[in-house]
Design a protein around this motif. Sequence first.
Motif, PDB file in Angstrom:
ATOM      1  N   PRO A 186       0.844  -1.096   0.084  1.00 39.90           N
ATOM      2  CA  PRO A 186       0.075   0.058   0.034  1.00 39.90           C
ATOM      3  C   PRO A 186       0.952   1.390  -0.159  1.00 39.90           C
ATOM      4  CG  PRO A 186      -0.878  -1.589   1.483  1.00 39.90           C
ATOM      5  CD  PRO A 186       0.214  -2.209   1.016  1.00 39.90           C
ATOM      6  N   GLY A 187       1.932   1.432   0.494  1.00 43.56           N
ATOM      7  CA  GLY A 187       2.802   2.500   0.684  1.00 43.56           C
ATOM      8  C   GLY A 187       3.625   3.003  -0.678  1.00 43.56           C
ATOM      9  N   THR A 188       3.595   2.043  -1.649  1.00 42.97           N
ATOM     10  CA  THR A 188       4.446   2.329  -2.609  1.00 42.97           C
ATOM     11  C   THR A 188       3.483   2.276  -3.961  1.00 42.97           C
ATOM     12  OG1 THR A 188       5.203   0.013  -3.160  1.00 42.97           O
ATOM     13  CG2 THR A 188       6.466   1.381  -1.705  1.00 42.97           C
ATOM     14  N   VAL A 189       2.330   2.118  -3.987  1.00 43.43           N
ATOM     15  CA  VAL A 189       1.417   1.840  -5.029  1.00 43.43           C
ATOM     16  C   VAL A 189       1.625   3.248  -5.906  1.00 43.43           C
ATOM     17  CG1 VAL A 189      -0.871   1.722  -5.796  1.00 43.43           C
ATOM     18  CG2 VAL A 189      -0.182   0.276  -4.020  1.00 43.43           C
ATOM     19  N   ARG A 190       1.302   4.410  -5.495  1.00 44.71           N
ATOM     20  CA  ARG A 190       1.476   5.523  -6.307  1.00 44.71           C
ATOM     21  C   ARG A 190       2.679   5.586  -6.969  1.00 44.71           C
ATOM     22  NH1 ARG A 190      -0.812  11.112  -4.082  1.00 44.71           N
ATOM     23  NH2 ARG A 190      -1.534  11.900  -5.938  1.00 44.71           N
ATOM     24  N   GLU A 191       3.792   5.589  -6.429  1.00 47.63           N
ATOM     25  CA  GLU A 191       5.141   5.625  -7.168  1.00 47.63           C
ATOM     26  C   GLU A 191       5.333   4.491  -8.281  1.00 47.63           C
ATOM     27  OE1 GLU A 191       9.899   5.602  -6.308  1.00 47.63           O
ATOM     28  OE2 GLU A 191       8.512   5.304  -4.586  1.00 47.63           O
ATOM     29  N   ASP A 192       4.936   3.471  -8.030  1.00 48.98           N
ATOM     30  CA  ASP A 192       4.965   2.166  -8.795  1.00 48.98           C
ATOM     31  C   ASP A 192       4.120   2.539  -9.846  1.00 48.98           C
ATOM     32  OD1 ASP A 192       6.646   0.986  -7.119  1.00 48.98           O
ATOM     33  OD2 ASP A 192       5.296  -0.434  -6.227  1.00 48.98           O
ATOM     34  N   LEU A 193       2.939   2.862  -9.725  1.00 47.41           N
ATOM     35  CA  LEU A 193       1.681   3.270 -10.961  1.00 47.41           C
ATOM     36  C   LEU A 193       2.265   4.493 -11.815  1.00 47.41           C
ATOM     37  CD1 LEU A 193      -1.519   2.173  -9.079  1.00 47.41           C
ATOM     38  CD2 LEU A 193      -0.546   1.281 -11.189  1.00 47.41           C
ATOM     39  N   THR A 194       2.770   5.337 -10.923  1.00 45.93           N
ATOM     40  CA  THR A 194       3.021   6.562 -11.870  1.00 45.93           C
ATOM     41  C   THR A 194       4.546   6.775 -12.526  1.00 45.93           C
ATOM     42  OG1 THR A 194       3.079   7.842  -9.825  1.00 45.93           O
ATOM     43  CG2 THR A 194       1.047   8.032 -10.976  1.00 45.93           C
ATOM     44  N   ASP A 195       5.382   6.995 -11.373  1.00 38.52           N
ATOM     45  CA  ASP A 195       6.698   7.175 -11.800  1.00 38.52           C
ATOM     46  C   ASP A 195       7.403   6.267 -12.403  1.00 38.52           C
ATOM     47  OD1 ASP A 195       6.154   9.721 -10.336  1.00 38.52           O
ATOM     48  OD2 ASP A 195       7.161   9.203  -8.479  1.00 38.52           O
ATOM     49  N   LYS A 196       7.463   4.985 -11.649  1.00 41.44           N
ATOM     50  CA  LYS A 196       8.335   3.840 -12.177  1.00 41.44           C
ATOM     51  C   LYS A 196       7.739   3.421 -13.619  1.00 41.44           C
ATOM     52  CE  LYS A 196      10.090   2.283  -7.985  1.00 41.44           C
ATOM     53  NZ  LYS A 196       9.803   1.000  -6.695  1.00 41.44           N
ATOM     54  N   ARG A 197       6.295   3.256 -13.619  1.00 42.94           N
ATOM     55  CA  ARG A 197       5.668   2.742 -14.975  1.00 42.94           C
ATOM     56  C   ARG A 197       5.995   3.802 -16.013  1.00 42.94           C
ATOM     57  NH1 ARG A 197      -0.345   2.287 -16.342  1.00 42.94           N
ATOM     58  NH2 ARG A 197      -0.389   4.130 -15.568  1.00 42.94           N
ATOM     59  N   THR A 198       5.844   4.970 -15.800  1.00 46.15           N
ATOM     60  CA  THR A 198       6.267   6.065 -17.020  1.00 46.15           C
ATOM     61  C   THR A 198       7.808   5.865 -17.206  1.00 46.15           C
ATOM     62  OG1 THR A 198       4.587   7.609 -15.988  1.00 46.15           O
ATOM     63  CG2 THR A 198       6.159   8.651 -17.489  1.00 46.15           C
ATOM     64  N   GLN A 199       8.634   5.789 -16.394  1.00 46.80           N
ATOM     65  CA  GLN A 199       9.954   5.544 -16.720  1.00 46.80           C
ATOM     66  C   GLN A 199      10.369   4.449 -17.485  1.00 46.80           C
ATOM     67  OE1 GLN A 199      12.339   5.978 -12.955  1.00 46.80           O
ATOM     68  NE2 GLN A 199      12.597   8.233 -13.444  1.00 46.80           N
ATOM     69  N   TYR A 200       9.779   3.274 -16.956  1.00 44.10           N
ATOM     70  CA  TYR A 200       9.799   1.977 -17.885  1.00 44.10           C
ATOM     71  C   TYR A 200       9.377   2.151 -19.222  1.00 44.10           C
ATOM     72  CZ  TYR A 200      10.656  -0.101 -13.128  1.00 44.10           C
ATOM     73  OH  TYR A 200      11.337  -0.606 -12.236  1.00 44.10           O
ATOM     74  N   ALA A 201       8.189   2.877 -19.437  1.00 44.08           N
ATOM     75  CA  ALA A 201       7.717   2.962 -20.907  1.00 44.08           C
ATOM     76  C   ALA A 201       8.624   3.926 -21.622  1.00 44.08           C
ATOM     77  CB  ALA A 201       6.311   3.886 -20.608  1.00 44.08           C
ATOM     78  N   ALA A 202       8.937   4.894 -20.993  1.00 43.47           N
ATOM     79  CA  ALA A 202       9.800   5.682 -21.684  1.00 43.47           C
ATOM     80  C   ALA A 202      11.115   5.318 -22.128  1.00 43.47           C
ATOM     81  CB  ALA A 202      10.405   7.066 -20.826  1.00 43.47           C
ATOM     82  N   ALA A 203      11.545   4.103 -21.439  1.00 44.27           N
ATOM     83  CA  ALA A 203      12.680   3.366 -21.733  1.00 44.27           C
ATOM     84  C   ALA A 203      12.432   2.253 -22.662  1.00 44.27           C
ATOM     85  CB  ALA A 203      13.691   2.794 -20.475  1.00 44.27           C
ATOM     86  N   ALA A 204      11.231   2.180 -23.093  1.00 44.41           N
ATOM     87  CA  ALA A 204      10.652   1.045 -24.012  1.00 44.41           C
ATOM     88  C   ALA A 204      11.028  -0.333 -23.639  1.00 44.41           C
ATOM     89  CB  ALA A 204      11.302   1.226 -25.451  1.00 44.41           C
ATOM     90  N   ILE A 205      10.590  -0.562 -22.356  1.00 40.90           N
ATOM     91  CA  ILE A 205      10.539  -1.995 -22.021  1.00 40.90           C
ATOM     92  C   ILE A 205       9.310  -2.500 -22.369  1.00 40.90           C
ATOM     93  CG2 ILE A 205      10.623  -3.545 -19.681  1.00 40.90           C
ATOM     94  CD1 ILE A 205      12.571  -1.296 -18.608  1.00 40.90           C
ATOM     95  N   PRO A 206       9.075  -3.689 -23.073  1.00 43.52           N
ATOM     96  CA  PRO A 206       7.931  -4.168 -23.479  1.00 43.52           C
ATOM     97  C   PRO A 206       6.801  -4.587 -22.426  1.00 43.52           C
ATOM     98  CG  PRO A 206       9.660  -5.329 -24.557  1.00 43.52           C
ATOM     99  CD  PRO A 206      10.147  -4.386 -23.499  1.00 43.52           C
ATOM    100  N   LEU A 207       7.040  -5.042 -21.373  1.00 42.50           N
ATOM    101  CA  LEU A 207       6.057  -5.529 -20.244  1.00 42.50           C
ATOM    102  C   LEU A 207       6.255  -4.997 -18.958  1.00 42.50           C
ATOM    103  CD1 LEU A 207       3.706  -7.508 -19.562  1.00 42.50           C
ATOM    104  CD2 LEU A 207       5.509  -9.108 -19.179  1.00 42.50           C
ATOM    105  N   CYS A 208       5.427  -4.529 -18.483  1.00 47.89           N
ATOM    106  CA  CYS A 208       5.407  -4.145 -16.814  1.00 47.89           C
ATOM    107  C   CYS A 208       4.352  -4.881 -16.120  1.00 47.89           C
ATOM    108  CB  CYS A 208       5.201  -2.630 -16.920  1.00 47.89           C
ATOM    109  SG  CYS A 208       5.341  -2.063 -15.049  1.00 47.89           S
ATOM    110  N   LEU A 209       4.579  -5.367 -15.078  1.00 44.73           N
ATOM    111  CA  LEU A 209       3.660  -6.161 -14.193  1.00 44.73           C
ATOM    112  C   LEU A 209       3.688  -5.476 -12.937  1.00 44.73           C
ATOM    113  CD1 LEU A 209       4.529 -10.034 -14.855  1.00 44.73           C
ATOM    114  CD2 LEU A 209       2.429  -8.822 -15.559  1.00 44.73           C
ATOM    115  N   LEU A 210       2.692  -5.298 -12.356  1.00 49.02           N
ATOM    116  CA  LEU A 210       2.442  -4.604 -10.842  1.00 49.02           C
ATOM    117  C   LEU A 210       1.689  -5.582 -10.171  1.00 49.02           C
ATOM    118  CD1 LEU A 210       1.778  -0.830 -11.770  1.00 49.02           C
ATOM    119  CD2 LEU A 210       3.866  -2.083 -11.105  1.00 49.02           C
TER     120      LEU A 210
END
Length: 158
Positions: A82-106
């Motif tokens: 619960p304490g990291t959901v916001r960062e994982d759903l926004t910051d990290k996911r955005t960076q992984y997409a910008a880096a063109a990583i094909p799959l992201c699982l949360l």
Amino acid sequence: MLVTSRKWHVAGSVARLANALEAARPAGGPCLSVGTDIDVVLWRVPKFTFRRPDVVVYKCPDDPGRKPDASQTLAVVEVSPPGTVREDLTDKRTQYAAAAIPLCLLLLLDEKYEIIEVKEFHLDAVASEYRLHRIHQSDLELELPIRLSIPFLVLTAP
């Protein structure tokens, strides 16, 4: 003591998922590595940037001592209490997409650190962002980069 117990519970789930992915790698397919506690270089310019996902699936490197970069990374997994959901759903996911990583699982966890659901995102390369592909409710069933079917209960078992 409770915090330590929860931390170990999350670490156990991460290890079980990494082990399941490792065991499910295709024998005759491309060489894939699965790891935890590995830095992935997202980009080097304008500023060297890396992230450490909970689990990483990447192409076997030519130099085993070198960190994988985003171009070698096929999937990243973030386990989100619960304490990291916001960062994982926004910051990290955005960076992984910008880096063109094909799959992201949360893997989203509740207050008891049990898996609520797993959100599977696939990269829309044209838009450089992830699209929600599927929400897994009780079993994680993947097709790519490794075919895997595993019940949540196995991932969270003591």
